[in-house]
Design a protein around this motif. Structure first.
Motif, PDB file in Angstrom:
ATOM      1  N   ALA A  90      -7.174   2.327  -0.910  1.00 54.98           N
ATOM      2  CA  ALA A  90      -6.725   1.352  -1.911  1.00 54.98           C
ATOM      3  C   ALA A  90      -7.857   0.363  -2.163  1.00 54.98           C
ATOM      4  O   ALA A  90      -8.638   0.046  -1.259  1.00 54.98           O
ATOM      5  CB  ALA A  90      -5.475   0.613  -1.438  1.00 54.98           C
ATOM      6  N   VAL A  92      -4.599  -2.347  -6.085  1.00 58.49           N
ATOM      7  CA  VAL A  92      -3.613  -3.405  -5.900  1.00 58.49           C
ATOM      8  C   VAL A  92      -4.207  -4.638  -6.569  1.00 58.49           C
ATOM      9  O   VAL A  92      -5.304  -5.079  -6.209  1.00 58.49           O
ATOM     10  CB  VAL A  92      -3.329  -3.699  -4.418  1.00 58.49           C
ATOM     11  CG1 VAL A  92      -2.363  -4.880  -4.290  1.00 58.49           C
ATOM     12  CG2 VAL A  92      -2.755  -2.474  -3.728  1.00 58.49           C
ATOM     13  N   CYS A 118      -8.502   4.596 -11.433  1.00 61.02           N
ATOM     14  CA  CYS A 118      -7.294   4.945 -10.684  1.00 61.02           C
ATOM     15  C   CYS A 118      -6.163   5.081 -11.698  1.00 61.02           C
ATOM     16  O   CYS A 118      -6.095   4.321 -12.667  1.00 61.02           O
ATOM     17  CB  CYS A 118      -6.922   3.874  -9.669  1.00 61.02           C
ATOM     18  SG  CYS A 118      -8.012   3.773  -8.241  1.00 61.02           S
ATOM     19  N   TRP A 172       4.657  -0.874 -10.205  1.00 64.29           N
ATOM     20  CA  TRP A 172       3.576   0.078 -10.463  1.00 64.29           C
ATOM     21  C   TRP A 172       3.303   0.122 -11.964  1.00 64.29           C
ATOM     22  O   TRP A 172       4.216   0.264 -12.756  1.00 64.29           O
ATOM     23  CB  TRP A 172       3.936   1.489  -9.987  1.00 64.29           C
ATOM     24  CG  TRP A 172       3.893   1.689  -8.507  1.00 64.29           C
ATOM     25  CD1 TRP A 172       4.953   1.750  -7.655  1.00 64.29           C
ATOM     26  CD2 TRP A 172       2.721   1.849  -7.698  1.00 64.29           C
ATOM     27  NE1 TRP A 172       4.523   1.946  -6.366  1.00 64.29           N
ATOM     28  CE2 TRP A 172       3.158   2.012  -6.360  1.00 64.29           C
ATOM     29  CE3 TRP A 172       1.357   1.871  -7.980  1.00 64.29           C
ATOM     30  CZ2 TRP A 172       2.274   2.192  -5.301  1.00 64.29           C
ATOM     31  CZ3 TRP A 172       0.471   2.057  -6.921  1.00 64.29           C
ATOM     32  CH2 TRP A 172       0.926   2.216  -5.604  1.00 64.29           C
ATOM     33  N   PHE A 223       0.830  -1.202   0.000  1.00 66.03           N
ATOM     34  CA  PHE A 223       0.000   0.000   0.000  1.00 66.03           C
ATOM     35  C   PHE A 223       0.867   1.256   0.000  1.00 66.03           C
ATOM     36  O   PHE A 223       1.880   1.326   0.688  1.00 66.03           O
ATOM     37  CB  PHE A 223      -0.900   0.043   1.240  1.00 66.03           C
ATOM     38  CG  PHE A 223      -1.978  -1.017   1.257  1.00 66.03           C
ATOM     39  CD1 PHE A 223      -2.502  -1.511   0.078  1.00 66.03           C
ATOM     40  CD2 PHE A 223      -2.461  -1.505   2.458  1.00 66.03           C
ATOM     41  CE1 PHE A 223      -3.489  -2.483   0.088  1.00 66.03           C
ATOM     42  CE2 PHE A 223      -3.447  -2.477   2.485  1.00 66.03           C
ATOM     43  CZ  PHE A 223      -3.973  -2.964   1.295  1.00 66.03           C
ATOM     44  N   ASP A 224       0.442   2.253  -0.769  1.00 69.14           N
ATOM     45  CA  ASP A 224       1.086   3.566  -0.757  1.00 69.14           C
ATOM     46  C   ASP A 224       0.441   4.374   0.363  1.00 69.14           C
ATOM     47  O   ASP A 224      -0.667   4.887   0.222  1.00 69.14           O
ATOM     48  CB  ASP A 224       0.875   4.263  -2.107  1.00 69.14           C
ATOM     49  CG  ASP A 224       1.518   5.642  -2.155  1.00 69.14           C
ATOM     50  OD1 ASP A 224       2.069   6.086  -1.120  1.00 69.14           O
ATOM     51  OD2 ASP A 224       1.452   6.283  -3.220  1.00 69.14           O
ATOM     52  N   ALA A 236      -6.430   7.557  -4.369  1.00 67.20           N
ATOM     53  CA  ALA A 236      -6.510   6.108  -4.147  1.00 67.20           C
ATOM     54  C   ALA A 236      -5.772   5.380  -5.268  1.00 67.20           C
ATOM     55  O   ALA A 236      -5.504   5.945  -6.327  1.00 67.20           O
ATOM     56  CB  ALA A 236      -7.971   5.666  -4.098  1.00 67.20           C
ATOM     57  N   HIS A 237      -5.467   4.139  -5.024  1.00 70.61           N
ATOM     58  CA  HIS A 237      -4.830   3.309  -6.053  1.00 70.61           C
ATOM     59  C   HIS A 237      -5.353   1.885  -5.948  1.00 70.61           C
ATOM     60  O   HIS A 237      -5.963   1.488  -4.947  1.00 70.61           O
ATOM     61  CB  HIS A 237      -3.304   3.341  -5.934  1.00 70.61           C
ATOM     62  CG  HIS A 237      -2.744   2.652  -4.715  1.00 70.61           C
ATOM     63  ND1 HIS A 237      -2.458   1.296  -4.688  1.00 70.61           N
ATOM     64  CD2 HIS A 237      -2.406   3.121  -3.485  1.00 70.61           C
ATOM     65  CE1 HIS A 237      -1.968   0.970  -3.505  1.00 70.61           C
ATOM     66  NE2 HIS A 237      -1.931   2.057  -2.753  1.00 70.61           N
ATOM     67  N   ARG A 295      -0.821  -1.289  -8.451  1.00 67.54           N
ATOM     68  CA  ARG A 295       0.372  -1.970  -7.954  1.00 67.54           C
ATOM     69  C   ARG A 295       0.169  -3.479  -8.094  1.00 67.54           C
ATOM     70  O   ARG A 295      -0.830  -4.039  -7.632  1.00 67.54           O
ATOM     71  CB  ARG A 295       0.665  -1.622  -6.499  1.00 67.54           C
ATOM     72  CG  ARG A 295       2.120  -1.987  -6.137  1.00 67.54           C
ATOM     73  CD  ARG A 295       2.663  -1.230  -4.980  1.00 67.54           C
ATOM     74  NE  ARG A 295       4.129  -1.218  -5.051  1.00 67.54           N
ATOM     75  CZ  ARG A 295       4.917  -0.882  -4.043  1.00 67.54           C
ATOM     76  NH1 ARG A 295       4.399  -0.522  -2.878  1.00 67.54           N
ATOM     77  NH2 ARG A 295       6.228  -0.889  -4.180  1.00 67.54           N
ATOM     78  N   GLN A 348      -1.349   7.800   0.128  1.00 71.71           N
ATOM     79  CA  GLN A 348      -2.701   7.929  -0.402  1.00 71.71           C
ATOM     80  C   GLN A 348      -3.713   7.612   0.698  1.00 71.71           C
ATOM     81  O   GLN A 348      -3.357   7.135   1.781  1.00 71.71           O
ATOM     82  CB  GLN A 348      -2.887   7.017  -1.604  1.00 71.71           C
ATOM     83  CG  GLN A 348      -1.926   7.343  -2.749  1.00 71.71           C
ATOM     84  CD  GLN A 348      -2.630   7.465  -4.082  1.00 71.71           C
ATOM     85  OE1 GLN A 348      -2.933   6.483  -4.709  1.00 71.71           O
ATOM     86  NE2 GLN A 348      -2.862   8.702  -4.514  1.00 71.71           N
TER      87      GLN A 348
END
Length: 391
Positions: free
Chosen positions: A175, A271, A350, A299, A168-169, A268-269, A354, A172
């Motif tokens: 996720a 995964v 997004c 990424w 997790f980033d 947000a991103h 990842r 941000q």
């Protein structure tokens, strides 16, 4: 199935593979020579085993605890296609069960050889959905000694999130973990600013993770590929039909809507954890052979994902099979995985994804180890050492 609930914890979770690579085989030390390292505790040298029998794969990890999470000492993965034909017949086929049993016997032998003190073996969608799933689980126990537990989609989602936490980033706010399996797909919306991500090892529990909402749909790469046979050549119309089918199953889910603004504002991103997604990543990188150390933690942006899917669409099935990061076992499934990922990206846009070559097994290991640490140490009278705990 729906659920709404009540970071990077470096001490709990191993870093992305390309950042930390450790092996158990080290050069022998001369007799009497100082090691230069502290003596490891019994907890660090004890082995734990996590086995995941999915609709498509049978996977095993054996590991020992370490200050930053765990160190893998044995890994095994075999495509068994346990759920092949399940969507049509409602049962596990004899051939699929035999393939899976052969792989499970290998896993059982590896676990015995490593003398794992605790073992957690789980089965997911194929055994959940098959009328003969419980019978197969009993047969596995009789022939291998492994006690498979058929877990719920809720637990599957929680464990997959736990296994991906180090990716997790934390800059941000949220996720979305997309776990694409062979027979189901789990989506988990995680609040990265919530509690539970920084739990100490003895306090870790998968059910305490800040998962704000989750959704499980009974569609994975095997079931989607069976629903939409490829024919002689993949084409955009056929691919679009798969994307729309998956979107229809996700877009009416209401419980994640409170997080919509975070995604819309680019805070947000995603995964992505699955063999199909790691195969897409390997194709994107143009690897001559699959390398987990490069893929895990990679990424990719939305353009990268679309370009990889377009490249796959331009290939025939034999050409996909010849790709080193796909192979014959995934040639007919990888586009279904790309379609599931694209459906999620269209509904929850997004800019970054990842890639995770990790997930449920890693979550199982962390749960096993933290549970063992929390158990009170009981000593016999007179200071005798505590009783050993069976796996």
């Amino acid at each position: 199935m729906l659920w709404s609930t009540r970071n990077e914890a470096s001490q709990l979770f191993a870093a992305p593979a390309r950042q930390v690579v450790r092996t158990m085989s080290e050069a022998p030390r001369a007799p009497g020579a100082p090691s230069g390292r502290r003596r490891r505790s019994p907890e660090e040298t004890s082995c734990y085993a996590a086995l995941d029998l999915g609709t498509n794969n049978c996977r095993l990890l054996v590991a020992t605890p370490s200050p930053r999470g765990f160190r893998v000492v044995e890994a095994y993965s075999r495509i068994v296609r346990l759920g092949e034909g399940l969507s049509q017949s409602g049962q596990l086929s004899d051939a699929a069960m035999e393939r899976s049993l052969a792989a499970l016997k290998v896993c059982a032998e590896k676990i015995r050889r490593r003398k794992a003190i605790r073992v957690k073996a789980v089965a997911t969608q194929a055994c959940r959905g098959a009328t003969n799933g419980p019978d197969f689980v009993r047969r596995v126990h009789e022939e291998t000694g492994l006690k498979l537990q058929i877990i719920s989609p809720r637990e599957e989602a929680q464990l997959s999130v736990a296994g991906c936490m180090s990716l997790f980033d934390r800059q941000q706010d949220a996720a979305l973990v997309v776990d694409v399996g062979g027979g189901s797909t789990e989506l988990s919306w995680v609040d990265l600013k919530g509690g539970g991500l920084d739990a100490k090892p003895r306090q870790f529990a998968a059910w305490k993770l800040p998962i704000k909402a989750w959704l499980s749909i009974p569609v994975g790469v095997v079931t989607l590929a069976e629903r939409f046979p490829e024919g002689e050549q993949a084409n955009p119309v056929w691919f679009r039909a798969m994307v729309d089918d998956v979107k229809a199953r996700i877009e009416t889910f209401p419980h994640a809507e409170p997080m919509r603004k975070v995604f819309a504002e680019g805070r947000a991103h995603l995964v992505g954890t699955s063999g199909a997604i790691t195969s897409l990543a390997g194709l994107h990188l143009g690897l001559a052979r699959y390398d987990r150390n490069v893929v895990d933690g990679l990424w990719m942006n939305r353009t990268d994902c679309d370009a990889a899917a377009d490249r796959l669409l331009a290939l025939t099935s034999p050409e996909r099979a010849a790709e080193p990061c796909i192979g014959a076992d995934r040639a007919d499934l990888v586009l279904a995985g790309a379609a599931i990922l694209q459906a999620v990206q269209e509904l929850w846009p997004c800019s970054r994804v990842r890639v995770a070559d990790r997930g449920l097994r890693e979550g199982l290991l962390l749960s096993l180890m933290s549970d063992q640490q929390r158990r009170p140490r009981r000593r016999r009278r007179g200071g005798a050492s505590k009783k050993s705990e069976a796996a």
